[in-house]
Design a protein around this motif. Structure first.
Motif, PDB file in Angstrom:
ATOM      1  N   TRP A  28       0.826  -1.214   0.000  1.00  0.00           N
ATOM      2  CA  TRP A  28       0.000   0.000   0.000  1.00  0.00           C
ATOM      3  C   TRP A  28       0.854   1.254   0.000  1.00  0.00           C
ATOM      4  O   TRP A  28       1.964   1.281   0.510  1.00  0.00           O
ATOM      5  CB  TRP A  28      -0.911   0.012   1.224  1.00  0.00           C
ATOM      6  CG  TRP A  28      -1.726   1.269   1.355  1.00  0.00           C
ATOM      7  CD1 TRP A  28      -1.495   2.301   2.211  1.00  0.00           C
ATOM      8  CD2 TRP A  28      -2.881   1.628   0.605  1.00  0.00           C
ATOM      9  NE1 TRP A  28      -2.444   3.280   2.045  1.00  0.00           N
ATOM     10  CE2 TRP A  28      -3.311   2.889   1.063  1.00  0.00           C
ATOM     11  CE3 TRP A  28      -3.603   1.001  -0.402  1.00  0.00           C
ATOM     12  CZ2 TRP A  28      -4.419   3.546   0.542  1.00  0.00           C
ATOM     13  CZ3 TRP A  28      -4.714   1.652  -0.934  1.00  0.00           C
ATOM     14  CH2 TRP A  28      -5.114   2.904  -0.460  1.00  0.00           C
ATOM     15  N   TYR A  50      -2.327   6.229  -3.106  1.00  0.00           N
ATOM     16  CA  TYR A  50      -3.406   5.531  -3.806  1.00  0.00           C
ATOM     17  C   TYR A  50      -4.757   6.115  -3.389  1.00  0.00           C
ATOM     18  O   TYR A  50      -5.022   6.321  -2.200  1.00  0.00           O
ATOM     19  CB  TYR A  50      -3.393   4.034  -3.492  1.00  0.00           C
ATOM     20  CG  TYR A  50      -2.194   3.291  -4.022  1.00  0.00           C
ATOM     21  CD1 TYR A  50      -1.487   3.758  -5.123  1.00  0.00           C
ATOM     22  CD2 TYR A  50      -1.763   2.120  -3.423  1.00  0.00           C
ATOM     23  CE1 TYR A  50      -0.394   3.082  -5.607  1.00  0.00           C
ATOM     24  CE2 TYR A  50      -0.665   1.427  -3.900  1.00  0.00           C
ATOM     25  CZ  TYR A  50       0.021   1.913  -5.000  1.00  0.00           C
ATOM     26  OH  TYR A  50       1.123   1.237  -5.475  1.00  0.00           O
ATOM     27  N   VAL A  92      -7.772   2.415  -6.859  1.00  0.00           N
ATOM     28  CA  VAL A  92      -7.896   1.029  -6.389  1.00  0.00           C
ATOM     29  C   VAL A  92      -9.002   0.310  -7.131  1.00  0.00           C
ATOM     30  O   VAL A  92      -8.860  -0.858  -7.541  1.00  0.00           O
ATOM     31  CB  VAL A  92      -8.139   1.012  -4.871  1.00  0.00           C
ATOM     32  CG1 VAL A  92      -8.471  -0.399  -4.394  1.00  0.00           C
ATOM     33  CG2 VAL A  92      -6.910   1.541  -4.121  1.00  0.00           C
TER      34      VAL A  92
END
Length: 284
Positions: free
Chosen positions: A220, A224, A229
């Protein structure tokens, strides 16, 4: 008469000789002093100089004891308190062990408040950005008005894929997913799982768990976004040849969160052991 004149002449000669002797004595004294004639100061000048010296010496003696007294004067109690106050401000008040003065554990409450503020601001911005999307790729609904739990509708996948064909044949409008955002989001990934329909393959495992490296703490990044995602998930569904399950007896069995969490925990351990490049088929 002649005798009187002689007496007067002798007196004058005696005075002249006396004056000459005086002058000769002064000349001899000047020679002893290097030829310079010294003018002795008069009594008046001596008095003026002594008065001037007495004035300066008296003024100096009047000021000097005052300065000396001020330097050697011991500090009062109030002054010592003033010097101690800055030290107390720097070090802070003493806090009992295991908690602060108001009963809270030091460092926890400010950190929780800060994390909550960061998470709230980030998610509010994410919602605004998703609502501005013009391609209607996804839509978001808050679960019971909870900002930290979303139901996301994936409305589009690759139209050339078998999954898109299944969605058309089964009249499936979207793929519904649930996202839970932890306290330290965006520095930790959300937990994401599929709710419906029941899918096969496409890196979707038991309970609706999703096998994606970017959803793990190791993969991760705080950069993001939810939109990014979801686009990655849509691509992985097609790449993994995901299909809507049509087997009798399995279509009515819903995904559960407990099963999804257990499956995700297991697959993370598997991939940490074998890596994410060529994962085992059974583990996604």
């Amino acid at each position: 008469m002649a005798t009187l004149l002689r007496k007067i002449g002798l007196i004058r000669l005696h005075d002249r000789d006396t004056d000459g002797a005086k002058h000769q004595g002064s000349r001899k004294a000047s020679k002893k002093n290097g030829g310079k004639q010294c003018n002795a100061p008069s009594n008046e000048s001596i008095l003026l100089q002594s008065d001037h010296h007495h004035y300066h010496s008296s003024s100096h003696h009047q000021q000097q004891p005052h300065n000396h007294k001020r330097c050697e004067q011991p500090p009062t109690k109030d002054a010592s308190k003033d010097r101690q106050q800055p030290q107390q401000q720097q070090t802070g008040s003493k806090v009992p062990a295991g908690g602060s003065s108001n009963g809270s554990v030091p460092g926890q409450l400010p950190n929780k408040q800060h994390c909550a503020q960061v998470r709230s601001r980030r998610l509010m911005k994410e919602l605004q950005d998703i609502r501005k999307l013009t391609d209607h790729f996804i839509s978001v609904e808050l679960v019971e008005d909870n900002l930290f739990e979303w139901n996301v509708r994936l409305l589009q996948v690759d139209k050339d894929s078998a999954l898109w064909q299944d969605m058309k044949e089964t009249s499936t409008e979207c793929i519904l997913l649930n996202l839970n955002f932890p306290d330290n989001f965006p520095f930790s990934p959300p937990f994401m799982r599929v709710l419906s329909p029941r899918l096969e393959n496409g890196y979707v495992l038991d309970g609706g768990a999703i096998c994606m490296e970017l959803l793990t703490p190791r993969g991760w990044s705080s950069a993001y976004t939810v939109e990014a995602v979801m686009r990655q998930f849509a691509a992985s569904l097609v790449k993994g040849q995901g299909r809507i399950c049509r087997k009798v007896g399995k279509t009515k069995k819903a995904f559960t969160r407990k099963e999804a969490e257990a499956t995700f925990k297991s697959l993370v351990k598997t991939h940490e052991k074998y890596g994410w490049v060529t994962p085992p088929v059974s583990d996604g």
